[in-house]
Design an enzyme around this catalytic site. Structure first.
Site, PDB file in Angstrom:
ATOM      1  CG  ASP A  61      -3.306  53.640  23.536  1.00  0.00           C
ATOM      2  OD1 ASP A  61      -4.389  53.633  23.190  1.00  0.00           O
ATOM      3  OD2 ASP A  61      -2.147  53.576  22.961  1.00  0.00           O
ATOM      4  CB  SER A  98      -8.239  47.244  23.938  1.00  0.00           C
ATOM      5  OG  SER A  98      -8.082  46.772  22.500  1.00  0.00           O
ATOM      6  CG  ASP A 105      -6.148  45.402  19.212  1.00  0.00           C
ATOM      7  OD1 ASP A 105      -6.525  44.337  17.922  1.00  0.00           O
ATOM      8  OD2 ASP A 105      -6.296  46.675  18.550  1.00  0.00           O
ATOM      9  NE  ARG A 132     -13.264  45.949  16.696  1.00  0.00           N
ATOM     10  CZ  ARG A 132     -12.278  46.267  17.652  1.00  0.00           C
ATOM     11  NH1 ARG A 132     -12.286  46.461  18.962  1.00  0.00           N
ATOM     12  NH2 ARG A 132     -11.477  47.413  17.387  1.00  0.00           N
TER      13      ARG A 132
END
Length: 681
Positions: A121, A166, A168, A303
């Site tokens: 974002d 992302s 997350d 990741r």
């Protein structure tokens, strides 16, 4: 003819005279390279110039060799690579007006007015600010003599399309972000490995996963591995949570369970905004219960590694949609984000998504509700008898579905039964009461055969019963047809699609399909019912490739049905079974009259499937017309629409119908309950 006229084909769109730049920004996420590859190849395919911006916004500010024109070959062999090959960097310079002025100058010099940004974002917010300032930045450049009025006029509009990369999954407006599924794979691989050693030594393990502000990874991994407790930043636990957690762990051990798993998001907090660390949780368990407890912090391994099949496909679809969005922009088109809603790509206004990101995701809420539903066992009551019936070959994720159905059924007050050995066991009356004991259940929609004989008379159901089945629609329909002769079948029936072939009509996705893709990534598969055989393909390539390349064949066989289920299949199976069990309860209550259940309507026997954006209950009798029984497939298969996309990315000239490509929509948080979009893992 009118239908044909309304269709929109990709070959009618052109990127001639346009220049597109693609960059990755913020934290890296597996699958970013697949998105970059799709943007580059799709852009070149339509005749546009495509540029790499190396090192994210820093490369845009610095210019020079950081902005290079991409070629078709420059993105070869990128799909399987983790991270981002064009680099990513945090850029303080871009946060300043001077930095954005330099970036604008570097883009105008190369004629770039279309920007694909892959990031979170913060990265997308920066891109939107850049777009809003664009005309003012060009005016400054003219004033400073760095560009002329003609260039300012020619490049007067900057178009932005974002893709969310992302791990997350913390972006509002999309069910899944690029990299999330791969991160879940890393976590579940570790949890599965740890569970074996934990069980050997009767240990408790506390696992800390990433998520400073978003607990999606912690929540979904807890759902996928059956963790005993989960702590996330969005839901600070109630005061006294320590005692409740210890009581639950103790009860599990008393029930002969040899291990406990606790998952903690790195940003977990309590009601007083105090951090809950993995070490704090460990000390609690040791001090209050005396359990042998270990802590594992996964860190950046989440990741790393190669992207999952899901992330490769998701990123490729998003990359293609991003280029389509850029080709269709006008000077007044707002910056947008390409998102995934159910099984459909959609375009949403970028700033709407950014402004609502803290308001929560529908997929997160659905996962949280499901976890709470499965985590707490209510006092037993004598409501209805519900049976679970599964037949045929294995599909990874079915055990998760069965576990979910049984636990939700018990929490709803039902007595749960297991029918062993599918329809054959059903015929013989092999029906046993189901406790919290894991049982291997296998399901396949085509290989299940009801081996003759009369329909079962010796199954000891009471008049208040229901059956929950993982069968294909027409097998469930047998029971519907039998209702006229056997009143015992006038009960609610629900089917869940479970097959690695993803060939059940009425649903875009089946339990076990994503697990198959994880096995088959990078392998070309053939349709088994075609005349062309594997040996023919092997001989063809061997003959044609002499002196150029070698050819080998490898038939994957039953390994495609084996192995541990992927996080996606565990999560999908868990949620779809919970939803089905709640539907069963609703139908039972609706049809319970005068001490008995009587359900004999079309909508009392349904398949629960995912149709584009929604999970939908569909009467099985209505699915017959949608089925090609000869080839064992639905008459309409959504995934065949991906074939032209694959060919385009492989440099074939082909027609591609993009009529379904998303128009700009608006973010909707509260969707209707009966048609909630599926959270993709």
């Amino acid at each position: 003819m009118a239908q044909t006229d309304n269709k929109k084909f990709f070959e009618n769109l052109t990127g001639a005279g346009k220049a597109i730049a693609v960059l990755t920004s913020g934290g890296d996420a597996q699958g970013m390279n697949a998105a970059v590859r799709a943007v580059v190849r799709m852009g070149i395919y339509v005749g546009a110039k495509v540029y790499f911006v190396h090192e994210g916004y820093q490369g845009m500010v610095d210019g020079g060799d950081n902005i290079k024109e991409a070629t078709w070959e420059s993105v070869s062999s990128m799909l399987q690579m983790g991270g981002t090959v064009i680099g990513s960097a945090r850029c303080k310079d871009f946060r300043t007006h001077e930095g954005r002025l330099k970036a604008a100058h570097n883009l105008v010099q190369r004629g770039i007015t279309n920007l694909c940004v892959i990031g979170g974002d913060g990265s997308l917010t920066g891109a939107n600010l850049f777009r809003e300032e664009w005309s003012g930045l060009l005016a400054e450049l003219v004033q400073q003599g760095l560009i002329d009025e003609e260039a300012a006029q020619k490049y007067s509009a900057l178009h932005i399309v974002g893709m969310v990369g992302s791990i997350d999954n913390d972006f509002c407006g999309t069910d899944m972000t690029i990299g999330t599924d791969s991160a879940l794979h890393r976590i579940i691989e570790v949890v599965d490995a740890i569970m074996t050693t934990a069980q050997s030594h009767q240990r408790t393990f506390v696992l800390e996963v990433m998520g400073r502000h978003c607990g999606y990874l912690a929540l979904v991994s807890a759902l996928a591995c059956g963790a005993d407790w989960v702590l996330i930043p969005e839901m600070p636990p109630e005061d006294g949570w320590e005692e409740k957690m210890c009581q639950k762990l103790s009860a599990k051990r008393a029930g002969m369970k040899r291990l406990n798993i606790i998952i903690v998001a790195e940003g977990a907090i309590d009601r007083n905004n105090k951090a809950i660390t993995s070490d704090h949780v460990k000390n609690l368990v040791v001090q209050r219960l005396g359990f042998d407890t270990r802590v594992t912090i996964l860190g950046h391994v989440q990741r790393g590694g190669t992207p999952s099949a899901f992330d490769r496909i998701l990123a490729s679809r998003m990359g293609v949609e991003a280029v389509l969005a850029l080709l269709e922009t006008t000077a007044n088109t707002a910056a947008c984000v390409v998102s995934l809603c159910g099984n459909q790509s959609v375009r949403l206004p970028l700033m709407e998504c950014v402004q609502m990101v803290r308001l929560g995701q529908m997929s997160f809420e659905n996962n949280l509700k499901t976890y709470k539903l499965l985590a707490h066992r209510k006092p037993e009551s004598d409501n209805f008898n519900v049976a679970v019936l599964n037949v045929g070959a294995p599909a990874a994720g079915m055990n998760a579905a069965v576990r979910s159905a049984v636990r939700v059924g018990i929490s709803e007050g039902h007595k749960m039964f297991a029918v062993s050995d599918g329809f054959e066991g059903f015929r013989k009356g092999q029906v046993n009461i189901y406790f919290y004991i894991p049982i291997l259940i296998t399901v396949h929609p085509w290989n299940a055969n009801f081996t003759g004989g009369s329909l079962p008379k010796n199954v000891y159901f009471t008049p208040r019963n229901s059956i929950f089945t993982g069968e294909p629609p027409w097998k469930c329909d047998w029971l519907c047809e039998a209702r006229s002769s056997y009143e015992e079948f006038c009960i609610p029936l629900c089917m869940l699609p479970a097959t690695i072939s993803n060939n059940v009509p009425g649903t875009n996705l089946s339990i076990g399909t994503i697990n198959l893709l994880s096995v088959c990534k990078g392998v070309i598969l053939r349709k088994q019912y075609l005349v062309i055989k594997t040996d023919f393909i092997y001989q063809l390539y061997s003959e044609e490739g002499k002196g150029v390349f070698d050819c080998r064949k490898n038939v994957l066989g039953h390994m495609q049905q084996g192995g541990a289920p992927s996080p996606f299949d565990r999560n999908f199976g868990t949620k779809i079974a919970a939803k089905a069990m709640q539907w069963i309860t609703k139908k039972l209550n609706e049809s319970y009259r005068k001490g008995r259940v009587f359900a004999n309507t079309e909508d009392s026997a349904c398949l629960l499937g995912m149709r584009q954006r929604a999970m939908v209950f569909q009467p099985v009798v209505q699915l017959k017309d949608k089925t090609d029984f000869v080839h064992r497939i639905p008459k309409e298969q959504w995934w065949l629409k991906l074939r032209p996309l694959m060919k385009i990315l492989a440099k074939y000239k082909i027609s591609y119908d993009v009529s379904d490509s998303g128009q700009l929509e608006h973010v909707v948080l509260n969707r209707p309950k009966e048609s909630e979009a599926m959270a993709a893992i």
